[in-house]
Design a protein around this motif. Structure first.
Motif, PDB file in Angstrom:
ATOM      1  N   GLY A   1      49.815  34.628 -43.562  1.00  0.00           N
ATOM      2  CA  GLY A   1      48.854  35.204 -44.478  1.00  0.00           C
ATOM      3  C   GLY A   1      47.636  34.309 -44.579  1.00  0.00           C
ATOM      4  N   THR A   2      46.541  34.873 -45.050  1.00  0.00           N
ATOM      5  CA  THR A   2      45.342  34.074 -45.270  1.00  0.00           C
ATOM      6  C   THR A   2      44.948  34.165 -46.742  1.00  0.00           C
ATOM      7  OG1 THR A   2      43.929  35.939 -44.649  1.00  0.00           O
ATOM      8  CG2 THR A   2      44.452  34.343 -42.927  1.00  0.00           C
ATOM      9  N   GLY A   3      44.392  33.074 -47.213  1.00  0.00           N
ATOM     10  CA  GLY A   3      43.901  33.025 -48.584  1.00  0.00           C
ATOM     11  C   GLY A   3      42.392  32.987 -48.589  1.00  0.00           C
ATOM     12  N   ASP A   4      41.799  33.524 -49.635  1.00  0.00           N
ATOM     13  CA  ASP A   4      40.351  33.496 -49.821  1.00  0.00           C
ATOM     14  C   ASP A   4      40.037  32.896 -51.182  1.00  0.00           C
ATOM     15  OD1 ASP A   4      39.303  34.853 -47.438  1.00  0.00           O
ATOM     16  OD2 ASP A   4      40.370  36.595 -48.208  1.00  0.00           O
ATOM     17  N   VAL A   5      39.065  32.006 -51.198  1.00  0.00           N
ATOM     18  CA  VAL A   5      38.637  31.369 -52.438  1.00  0.00           C
ATOM     19  C   VAL A   5      37.125  31.515 -52.547  1.00  0.00           C
ATOM     20  CG1 VAL A   5      38.476  29.184 -53.696  1.00  0.00           C
ATOM     21  CG2 VAL A   5      40.503  29.672 -52.337  1.00  0.00           C
ATOM     22  N   ASP A   6      36.662  31.997 -53.683  1.00  0.00           N
ATOM     23  CA  ASP A   6      35.226  32.004 -53.942  1.00  0.00           C
ATOM     24  C   ASP A   6      34.830  30.593 -54.351  1.00  0.00           C
ATOM     25  OD1 ASP A   6      34.748  34.735 -53.435  1.00  0.00           O
ATOM     26  OD2 ASP A   6      35.542  35.257 -55.407  1.00  0.00           O
ATOM     27  N   LEU A   7      33.931  29.998 -53.574  1.00  0.00           N
ATOM     28  CA  LEU A   7      33.504  28.634 -53.852  1.00  0.00           C
ATOM     29  C   LEU A   7      32.442  28.617 -54.945  1.00  0.00           C
ATOM     30  CD1 LEU A   7      33.297  27.318 -50.191  1.00  0.00           C
ATOM     31  CD2 LEU A   7      35.048  26.764 -51.889  1.00  0.00           C
ATOM     32  N   GLN A   8      32.508  27.596 -55.765  1.00  0.00           N
ATOM     33  CA  GLN A   8      31.530  27.405 -56.832  1.00  0.00           C
ATOM     34  C   GLN A   8      30.876  26.050 -56.647  1.00  0.00           C
ATOM     35  OE1 GLN A   8      33.742  27.856 -60.491  1.00  0.00           O
ATOM     36  NE2 GLN A   8      34.519  29.864 -59.911  1.00  0.00           N
ATOM     37  N   SER A   9      29.608  25.972 -56.987  1.00  0.00           N
ATOM     38  CA  SER A   9      28.896  24.704 -56.880  1.00  0.00           C
ATOM     39  C   SER A   9      29.669  23.617 -57.623  1.00  0.00           C
ATOM     40  CB  SER A   9      27.494  24.854 -57.472  1.00  0.00           C
ATOM     41  OG  SER A   9      26.803  23.639 -57.368  1.00  0.00           O
TER      42      SER A   9
ATOM     43  N   ASN B   1      33.983  22.467 -63.409  1.00  0.00           N
ATOM     44  CA  ASN B   1      34.334  23.187 -64.629  1.00  0.00           C
ATOM     45  C   ASN B   1      35.808  23.019 -64.998  1.00  0.00           C
ATOM     46  OD1 ASN B   1      35.606  24.660 -62.660  1.00  0.00           O
ATOM     47  ND2 ASN B   1      34.471  26.551 -63.003  1.00  0.00           N
ATOM     48  N   GLY B   2      36.545  22.218 -64.221  1.00  0.00           N
ATOM     49  CA  GLY B   2      37.945  21.966 -64.539  1.00  0.00           C
ATOM     50  C   GLY B   2      38.927  22.878 -63.836  1.00  0.00           C
ATOM     51  N   ARG B   3      38.427  23.857 -63.061  1.00  0.00           N
ATOM     52  CA  ARG B   3      39.386  24.733 -62.377  1.00  0.00           C
ATOM     53  C   ARG B   3      40.148  23.926 -61.331  1.00  0.00           C
ATOM     54  NH1 ARG B   3      37.509  28.975 -57.872  1.00  0.00           N
ATOM     55  NH2 ARG B   3      36.125  27.680 -56.625  1.00  0.00           N
ATOM     56  N   HIS B   4      41.357  24.376 -61.051  1.00  0.00           N
ATOM     57  CA  HIS B   4      42.256  23.627 -60.162  1.00  0.00           C
ATOM     58  C   HIS B   4      43.088  24.619 -59.370  1.00  0.00           C
ATOM     59  CE1 HIS B   4      46.133  21.599 -59.320  1.00  0.00           C
ATOM     60  NE2 HIS B   4      45.344  20.620 -59.006  1.00  0.00           N
ATOM     61  N   LEU B   5      43.015  24.536 -58.042  1.00  0.00           N
ATOM     62  CA  LEU B   5      43.762  25.447 -57.182  1.00  0.00           C
ATOM     63  C   LEU B   5      44.507  24.664 -56.112  1.00  0.00           C
ATOM     64  CD1 LEU B   5      40.898  28.017 -56.409  1.00  0.00           C
ATOM     65  CD2 LEU B   5      42.733  28.316 -58.072  1.00  0.00           C
ATOM     66  N   GLN B   6      45.646  25.215 -55.681  1.00  0.00           N
ATOM     67  CA  GLN B   6      46.359  24.704 -54.520  1.00  0.00           C
ATOM     68  C   GLN B   6      46.200  25.740 -53.413  1.00  0.00           C
ATOM     69  OE1 GLN B   6      50.224  23.970 -56.570  1.00  0.00           O
ATOM     70  NE2 GLN B   6      50.019  21.972 -55.602  1.00  0.00           N
ATOM     71  N   LEU B   7      45.787  25.296 -52.229  1.00  0.00           N
ATOM     72  CA  LEU B   7      45.524  26.201 -51.113  1.00  0.00           C
ATOM     73  C   LEU B   7      46.798  26.325 -50.278  1.00  0.00           C
ATOM     74  CD1 LEU B   7      41.939  24.928 -50.214  1.00  0.00           C
ATOM     75  CD2 LEU B   7      42.633  26.639 -51.900  1.00  0.00           C
ATOM     76  N   SER B   8      47.701  27.194 -50.746  1.00  0.00           N
ATOM     77  CA  SER B   8      49.055  27.229 -50.186  1.00  0.00           C
ATOM     78  C   SER B   8      49.391  28.505 -49.416  1.00  0.00           C
ATOM     79  CB  SER B   8      50.071  27.048 -51.315  1.00  0.00           C
ATOM     80  OG  SER B   8      49.889  28.053 -52.295  1.00  0.00           O
ATOM     81  N   VAL B   9      48.495  29.505 -49.410  1.00  0.00           N
ATOM     82  CA  VAL B   9      48.816  30.776 -48.743  1.00  0.00           C
ATOM     83  C   VAL B   9      48.909  30.563 -47.231  1.00  0.00           C
ATOM     84  CG1 VAL B   9      48.025  33.135 -48.295  1.00  0.00           C
ATOM     85  CG2 VAL B   9      47.671  32.106 -50.542  1.00  0.00           C
ATOM     86  N   GLY B  10      49.918  31.149 -46.603  1.00  0.00           N
ATOM     87  CA  GLY B  10      50.074  31.011 -45.155  1.00  0.00           C
ATOM     88  C   GLY B  10      51.474  31.350 -44.722  1.00  0.00           C
TER      89      GLY B  10
ATOM     90  N   SER C   1      37.967  30.846 -46.434  1.00  0.00           N
ATOM     91  CA  SER C   1      39.143  31.577 -45.964  1.00  0.00           C
ATOM     92  C   SER C   1      40.034  30.584 -45.251  1.00  0.00           C
ATOM     93  CB  SER C   1      38.732  32.695 -45.004  1.00  0.00           C
ATOM     94  OG  SER C   1      37.891  33.615 -45.661  1.00  0.00           O
ATOM     95  N   TYR C   2      41.333  30.657 -45.488  1.00  0.00           N
ATOM     96  CA  TYR C   2      42.216  29.645 -44.916  1.00  0.00           C
ATOM     97  C   TYR C   2      43.607  30.198 -44.645  1.00  0.00           C
ATOM     98  CZ  TYR C   2      44.635  29.257 -49.386  1.00  0.00           C
ATOM     99  OH  TYR C   2      45.388  29.530 -50.505  1.00  0.00           O
ATOM    100  N   ALA C   3      44.338  29.464 -43.828  1.00  0.00           N
ATOM    101  CA  ALA C   3      45.760  29.710 -43.604  1.00  0.00           C
ATOM    102  C   ALA C   3      46.463  28.360 -43.587  1.00  0.00           C
ATOM    103  CB  ALA C   3      45.999  30.453 -42.293  1.00  0.00           C
ATOM    104  N   ASN C   4      47.596  28.285 -44.248  1.00  0.00           N
ATOM    105  CA  ASN C   4      48.352  27.049 -44.351  1.00  0.00           C
ATOM    106  C   ASN C   4      49.696  27.241 -43.654  1.00  0.00           C
ATOM    107  OD1 ASN C   4      49.817  24.807 -45.126  1.00  0.00           O
ATOM    108  ND2 ASN C   4      48.881  24.712 -47.147  1.00  0.00           N
ATOM    109  N   ALA C   5      49.930  26.472 -42.599  1.00  0.00           N
ATOM    110  CA  ALA C   5      51.189  26.546 -41.859  1.00  0.00           C
ATOM    111  C   ALA C   5      52.069  25.361 -42.249  1.00  0.00           C
ATOM    112  CB  ALA C   5      50.922  26.553 -40.354  1.00  0.00           C
TER     113      ALA C   5
END
Length: 135
Positions: free
Chosen positions: A57-65, A35-44, A20-24
């Motif tokens: 706002g806060t963002g939530d990401v399900d983490l994968q091994s 697996n090649g997935r790619h995300l930018q953690l920009s919610v905030g 869970s994160y917030a970006n100011a």
């Protein structure tokens, strides 16, 4: 001059495998997966103290091994080659994809090598990075 303060705040719930994160106003940290997935953690929201009343706002990401997350200051993106071209987000994303199976320390070294080679070591701003490898 007017100084802006950016911040990235994150909590990892290991039991739930959730970030869970917030970006100011900070450059969005990058997450790449084995697996090649790619995300930018920009919610905030905007940089701190830019507006008197601000909610984030806060963002939530399900983490994968195998996920790797790179947090970085703007000096990483803004270092320039001799012609004045910035390293930029696209090149950083490519380095992350190319080294998405690296351990955190090796990933940091790969990014440092890429930006040093690109800029000849001429950094315009501070270069600070944190890498996280979710097992």
């Amino acid at each position: 001059g007017h100084k802006l303060i950016t911040m990235f705040y994150a909590l990892v719930d290991v039991a739930q495998a959730k970030l869970s994160y917030a970006n100011a106003g900070h450059h969005a940290p990058l997450l790449v997966g084995d697996n090649g997935r790619h995300l930018q953690l920009s919610v905030g929201g905007p940089p701190l103290h830019l507006f008197a009343e601000t909610s984030y706002g806060t963002g939530d990401v399900d983490l994968q091994s195998g996920d790797r997350i790179l947090m970085f200051t703007d000096g990483v993106l803004e270092c320039c080659d001799p012609a004045g071209e910035e390293f930029g987000e696209e090149r950083l994303q490519q380095v992350m994809r190319d080294h998405r199976s690296s351990e955190a320390e090796a990933l940091l070294q790969s990014v440092k090598t890429a930006i040093t080679n690109f800029s000849g070591g001429d950094f315009q701003d501070d270069v600070t990075m944190i890498a996280v490898h979710y097992l």
